[in-house]
Design a protein around this motif. Structure first.
Motif, PDB file in Angstrom:
ATOM      1  N   ARG A  88     -30.448  14.447 -29.783  1.00  0.00           N
ATOM      2  CA  ARG A  88     -29.387  13.480 -30.331  1.00  0.00           C
ATOM      3  C   ARG A  88     -27.885  14.257 -30.495  1.00  0.00           C
ATOM      4  N   ARG A  89     -28.270  15.503 -31.122  1.00  0.00           N
ATOM      5  CA  ARG A  89     -26.904  16.294 -31.484  1.00  0.00           C
ATOM      6  C   ARG A  89     -25.960  16.504 -30.338  1.00  0.00           C
ATOM      7  N   GLU A  90     -26.706  17.178 -29.303  1.00  0.00           N
ATOM      8  CA  GLU A  90     -25.960  17.249 -28.145  1.00  0.00           C
ATOM      9  C   GLU A  90     -25.324  15.973 -27.306  1.00  0.00           C
ATOM     10  N   LEU A  91     -26.073  14.793 -27.447  1.00  0.00           N
ATOM     11  CA  LEU A  91     -25.387  13.734 -27.076  1.00  0.00           C
ATOM     12  C   LEU A  91     -24.282  13.269 -28.039  1.00  0.00           C
ATOM     13  N   GLN A  92     -24.288  13.576 -29.069  1.00  0.00           N
ATOM     14  CA  GLN A  92     -23.212  13.124 -30.065  1.00  0.00           C
ATOM     15  C   GLN A  92     -21.995  14.260 -29.765  1.00  0.00           C
ATOM     16  N   LYS A  93     -22.263  15.544 -29.120  1.00  0.00           N
ATOM     17  CA  LYS A  93     -21.027  16.113 -28.933  1.00  0.00           C
ATOM     18  C   LYS A  93     -20.227  15.727 -27.849  1.00  0.00           C
ATOM     19  N   VAL A  94     -21.217  14.989 -26.713  1.00  0.00           N
ATOM     20  CA  VAL A  94     -20.452  14.575 -25.670  1.00  0.00           C
ATOM     21  C   VAL A  94     -19.967  13.069 -25.911  1.00  0.00           C
ATOM     22  N   ARG A  95     -20.419  12.464 -26.518  1.00  0.00           N
ATOM     23  CA  ARG A  95     -19.677  11.085 -26.745  1.00  0.00           C
ATOM     24  C   ARG A  95     -18.237  11.275 -27.643  1.00  0.00           C
ATOM     25  N   GLY A  96     -17.148  10.729 -27.040  1.00  0.00           N
ATOM     26  CA  GLY A  96     -15.882  10.845 -27.559  1.00  0.00           C
ATOM     27  C   GLY A  96     -15.338  12.047 -27.322  1.00  0.00           C
ATOM     28  N   ALA A  97     -16.266  13.060 -26.864  1.00  0.00           N
ATOM     29  CA  ALA A  97     -15.520  14.472 -26.443  1.00  0.00           C
ATOM     30  C   ALA A  97     -15.443  14.604 -24.736  1.00  0.00           C
ATOM     31  N   GLU A  98     -16.472  14.264 -24.122  1.00  0.00           N
ATOM     32  CA  GLU A  98     -16.486  14.223 -22.678  1.00  0.00           C
ATOM     33  C   GLU A  98     -16.509  13.084 -22.188  1.00  0.00           C
ATOM     34  N   VAL A  99     -17.322  12.096 -22.643  1.00  0.00           N
ATOM     35  CA  VAL A  99     -17.095  10.681 -21.978  1.00  0.00           C
ATOM     36  C   VAL A  99     -16.803   9.770 -23.533  1.00  0.00           C
ATOM     37  N   ALA A 100     -15.891   9.095 -23.002  1.00  0.00           N
ATOM     38  CA  ALA A 100     -15.389   8.040 -24.262  1.00  0.00           C
ATOM     39  C   ALA A 100     -15.622   6.488 -23.601  1.00  0.00           C
ATOM     40  N   MET A 101     -15.266   5.649 -24.650  1.00  0.00           N
ATOM     41  CA  MET A 101     -15.766   4.383 -24.263  1.00  0.00           C
ATOM     42  C   MET A 101     -14.780   3.397 -24.977  1.00  0.00           C
ATOM     43  N   ILE A 102     -14.344   2.430 -24.389  1.00  0.00           N
ATOM     44  CA  ILE A 102     -13.652   1.320 -25.232  1.00  0.00           C
ATOM     45  C   ILE A 102     -14.273   0.065 -24.857  1.00  0.00           C
ATOM     46  N   PHE A 103     -14.078  -1.060 -25.679  1.00  0.00           N
ATOM     47  CA  PHE A 103     -14.992  -2.226 -25.739  1.00  0.00           C
ATOM     48  C   PHE A 103     -14.154  -3.260 -25.501  1.00  0.00           C
ATOM     49  N   GLN A 104     -14.858  -4.604 -25.242  1.00  0.00           N
ATOM     50  CA  GLN A 104     -14.000  -5.860 -24.828  1.00  0.00           C
ATOM     51  C   GLN A 104     -13.245  -6.334 -25.980  1.00  0.00           C
ATOM     52  N   ASP A 105     -13.781  -6.353 -27.113  1.00  0.00           N
ATOM     53  CA  ASP A 105     -12.989  -7.081 -28.262  1.00  0.00           C
ATOM     54  C   ASP A 105     -12.717  -6.028 -29.135  1.00  0.00           C
ATOM     55  N   PRO A 106     -11.327  -5.514 -29.278  1.00  0.00           N
ATOM     56  CA  PRO A 106     -10.946  -4.410 -30.186  1.00  0.00           C
ATOM     57  C   PRO A 106     -11.055  -4.875 -31.648  1.00  0.00           C
ATOM     58  N   MET A 107     -10.822  -6.137 -31.850  1.00  0.00           N
ATOM     59  CA  MET A 107     -10.996  -6.566 -33.297  1.00  0.00           C
ATOM     60  C   MET A 107     -12.638  -6.214 -33.912  1.00  0.00           C
ATOM     61  N   SER A 108     -13.373  -6.649 -33.155  1.00  0.00           N
ATOM     62  CA  SER A 108     -14.740  -6.504 -33.763  1.00  0.00           C
ATOM     63  C   SER A 108     -15.269  -4.790 -33.722  1.00  0.00           C
ATOM     64  N   ALA A 109     -14.620  -4.287 -32.632  1.00  0.00           N
ATOM     65  CA  ALA A 109     -15.014  -2.847 -32.244  1.00  0.00           C
ATOM     66  C   ALA A 109     -14.303  -1.891 -33.449  1.00  0.00           C
ATOM     67  N   LEU A 110     -13.334  -2.384 -33.998  1.00  0.00           N
ATOM     68  CA  LEU A 110     -12.723  -1.422 -35.049  1.00  0.00           C
ATOM     69  C   LEU A 110     -13.289  -1.831 -36.409  1.00  0.00           C
ATOM     70  N   HIS A 111     -13.581  -1.120 -37.426  1.00  0.00           N
ATOM     71  CA  HIS A 111     -13.972  -1.350 -38.689  1.00  0.00           C
ATOM     72  C   HIS A 111     -13.135  -2.113 -39.382  1.00  0.00           C
ATOM     73  N   PRO A 112     -13.449  -3.106 -39.970  1.00  0.00           N
ATOM     74  CA  PRO A 112     -12.467  -4.190 -40.520  1.00  0.00           C
ATOM     75  C   PRO A 112     -12.018  -3.652 -41.704  1.00  0.00           C
ATOM     76  N   ALA A 113     -12.592  -2.805 -42.397  1.00  0.00           N
ATOM     77  CA  ALA A 113     -12.304  -2.441 -43.800  1.00  0.00           C
ATOM     78  C   ALA A 113     -11.693  -0.952 -44.036  1.00  0.00           C
ATOM     79  N   GLN A 114     -11.425  -0.129 -42.859  1.00  0.00           N
ATOM     80  CA  GLN A 114     -10.769   1.018 -42.998  1.00  0.00           C
ATOM     81  C   GLN A 114      -9.415   0.868 -42.298  1.00  0.00           C
ATOM     82  N   SER A 115      -8.467   1.677 -42.620  1.00  0.00           N
ATOM     83  CA  SER A 115      -7.236   1.703 -42.033  1.00  0.00           C
ATOM     84  C   SER A 115      -7.239   2.119 -40.550  1.00  0.00           C
TER      85      SER A 115
END
Lengths: 348, 321
Positions: A88-115
């Motif tokens: 789990r921890r090693e995978l977390q180090k890969v996510r966003g650092a070596e492999v990143a992902m963006i999604f279809q709907d940026p409205m729902s993919a962002l947290h609605p209540a954080q700037s």
């Protein structure tokens, strides 16, 4: 295709299979899919809804919805490691650092209540824990600047609902490239955007790709987007890759009836109603694709070709230059009228 | 803007308090029984009755009594207890700390416990822990407080002897400092748990359902794709929105911090406001009863304002005008 320079692929998916347990029983969402993406290359992953494009991408990052989705076989190689065997921890180090992902709907993919700023800052800090809060915020503003958010410093304090769709997707991209990943998986990144904004976002992805040899997996059902962006294309149908080729070869000369059908399904301005001669459009089918079945129920060639049912065609080389298709009649198709559909027709 | 809102909300206290006083006053006087009998006993001595009536102004017509009382309250004077002859404000003030200690402890137990239990269950939906937690909280919630309290006393206090049976402090204890605090904590444990059991199920269910939705949401997937550790995904992203209805429940309960523990206080002999209310009602000590009504009402209004402010903190998109 840039495979020839001898480097290892940035991302190599090998024989990946994914199963979803649904109330109607197990669904083989991804079935023995292999895919290589080299640095600086864009590979398009196309197919209709439910064909396994997104499941492939999510599985690669261990993001399949739990507990329904499960990888049943395969490897996902990044930098010589198999992501599927990482803890789990090693995978977390890969996510966003070596492999990143963006999604279809940026409205729902962002947290609605954080700037936006808070969210981009968090993406910066997660893999740069030594960075002070203020330095991370500065870096976040710089990233938003980089992806073309005007007046980023002020506007970053806004919340997602106060931004336009295109700007939100830029914020997603800013988070994704915060740590200069080798691979960016873009899952229908422009589907929720209107056409002009779509072009701007694609242009941004291309610029970022050129700047640091980013390997992009572009998932889309929009063949226009694929034609514009992809170096190579893999066409998925019912969880399997049915054809894989360079973009130009695929669009000029599809060697699988499904691909040909997809191309023929494009609405055309220069021909009145209906499919181009020699092709029929894909017949519609309700519900999910028939899993583990070959194309025949929907195959334009297929009504009289019982062979496919008895001997399911596997992906095999055809026509050279890495072109592969899972069809017994790939060669006939390739010689057929498909070549009339030239890539230029697809560009907007 | 927020300040103006705050001032406006606090101004609403005035009509609320007036309504409470009026209704409380009329209700008490509409109730059967004569306070004089409760005060002066059943001696039947008419002269003494008249003396008592005159002393407390009970011979005046009702509107006059009401006007006198409201006039007092407007000058921040809650009057004098018939029974104890001491200022009502003083009597109430003595009891508030015990009640608050019990209620706040219970509220913390139920909110922290409910949220933690909800998160514990939602991260493995329909698994063993989920089913167990859901079943257990529901069972506890379904049990009435007085029954649960007596069961706890019978089994845990009287039977096993793990906890004291009654009261807030050990009798004849001369402990001071830390030892005294521990003694109170020991007495506090059972009543606080029993009181918390009523709210923990509500908080648990709200948290669980909210989290189930959030954990499957796109923005939580984004948080995971960023490389955040799972607990940070949970605390920083997924829990945030489910906490809003939880705050509603907790905020709603916060208003009842002073009044919600009556049954628990009686069962456990806890020397708080609830027991004072009961005894004052029984002895028809009208000024004390009305004083408790007023203090509780004010507390509810203030707690509601606090709840609204908490929303804004949880979801900064909320604006108050």
């Amino acid at each position: 295709m840039r495979a020839a320079d001898g480097r290892a692929p940035a991302l190599s998916i090998r024989n990946l299979s994914v199963r979803y347990d649904t109330v109607h029983g197990p669904v083989h969402a991804v079935d023995d899919v292999s895919l290589d993406v080299w640095p600086g290359e864009t590979v398009g992953l196309v197919g209709e809804s439910g064909c396994g494009k997104t499941a492939t991408a999510l599985a690669a990052l261990g993001l399949l919805p739990r507990p329904a989705g499960r990888v049943t076989a395969g490897r996902v190689l990044v930098g010589g490691r198999d992501l599927l065997t990482l803890g789990r921890r090693e995978l977390q180090k890969v996510r966003g650092a070596e492999v990143a992902m963006i999604f279809q709907d940026p409205m729902s993919a962002l947290h609605p209540a954080q700037s936006i700023l808070a969210q981009v800052t968090e993406a910066v800090r997660v893999h740069a824990v030594d960075l002070s809060a203020s330095a991370a915020r500065e870096r976040a503003v710089a990233l938003l600047d980089l992806v073309g958010v005007p007046d980023a410093r002020t506007r970053a304090r806004s919340y997602p609902h106060e931004w336009s769709g295109g700007m939100r997707q830029r914020a997603m991209i800013a988070m994704a490239v915060a740590h200069r990943p080798r691979v960016l998986i873009a899952d229908e990144p422009t589907t929720a955007l209107d056409v002009t904004v779509q072009a701007q976002v694609l242009e941004l992805l291309r610029r970022l790709q050129d700047e640091h040899e980013l390997a992009i997996v572009l998932i889309s059902h929009d063949l226009g987007v694929i034609a514009e962006m992809a170096d190579r294309v893999a066409v998925m149908y019912a969880g399997r890759v049915v054809e894989s080729a360079t973009a130009s070869a695929l669009f000029a000369c599809p060697r699988h009836p499904y691909t040909a059908g997809l191309l023929a399904s494009l609405p055309r301005l220069d021909r009145e109603g209906g499919a181009p001669r020699g092709h029929s459009r894909l017949t519609s089918e309700s519900g999910r694709p028939a899993v583990r079945l070959p194309l025949p129920p929907r195959c334009a060639l297929g009504q009289d070709r019982e062979g496919c049912m008895a001997d399911v065609p596997r992906l095999r080389p055809t026509g050279g230059a890495g072109h592969q298709a899972a069809c017994h009649h790939a060669e006939e198709l390739g010689a057929g009228p498909g070549h009339r559909l030239v890539e230029a027709d697809l560009r907007r | 803007m927020t300040l103006r809102y705050l001032g406006w909300r606090l101004l609403q206290v005035v009509p609320t308090a007036a309504a409470i006083l009026l209704i409380g006053f009329l209700l008490i006087h509409a109730a059967p029984g004569d306070p004089v009998l409760a005060l002066a006993g059943q001696s039947g001595d008419a002269e003494y009755y008249a003396f008592v009536r005159d002393k407390f102004g009970l011979d005046e017509p009702l509107p006059v009594q009401l006007a006198t009382y409201v006039g007092q309250v407007a000058q921040a004077d809650l009057g004098t207890s018939y029974l104890q002859g001491r200022p009502v404000a003083e009597i109430i003030a003595e009891r508030i700390p015990a009640t608050l200690l019990l209620s706040v402890t219970a509220l913390i137990l139920s909110s922290v416990g409910g949220v933690a239990l909800g998160a514990f269950a939602a991260t493995r939906p329909h698994g063993l822990r989920d089913v167990t937690a859901t079943g257990a909280t529901l069972a506890v919630y379904a049990a009435p407080v007085f029954w649960l309290g007596q069961l706890a006393i019978l089994v845990l206090a009287a039977g096993l002897g793990w906890f004291p049976v009654q009261g807030m402090t050990s009798p004849r204890s001369d402990a001071t400092g830390m030892a005294a605090a521990l003694d109170v904590a020991h007495h506090l444990a059972l009543p606080a748990l029993v009181l918390a059991s009523q709210e923990i199920a509500a908080v648990f269910r709200l948290t669980r359902v909210g989290l189930l939705g959030e954990l499957a949401s796109d923005h939580v997937r984004t948080a995971r794709a960023k490389g955040l550790a799972e607990w940070r995904v949970l605390v920083g992203h997924a829990l945030r929105r489910p906490l809003i209805p939880v705050v509603t429940v907790i905020g709603g309960r916060a208003g009842h911090l002073l009044s919600g523990a009556i049954v628990t206080e009686i069962v456990f002999g806890w020397p708080g406001l609830g027991r004072l209310l009961l005894s004052s009602l029984q002895s028809r000590d009208t000024p004390v009863v009305l004083g408790i009504f007023l203090v509780v009402a004010l507390f509810v209004v203030v707690a509601n304002v606090g709840t609204d402010l908490a929303y804004r903190w949880l979801d900064p998109r909320v604006h108050y005008r």
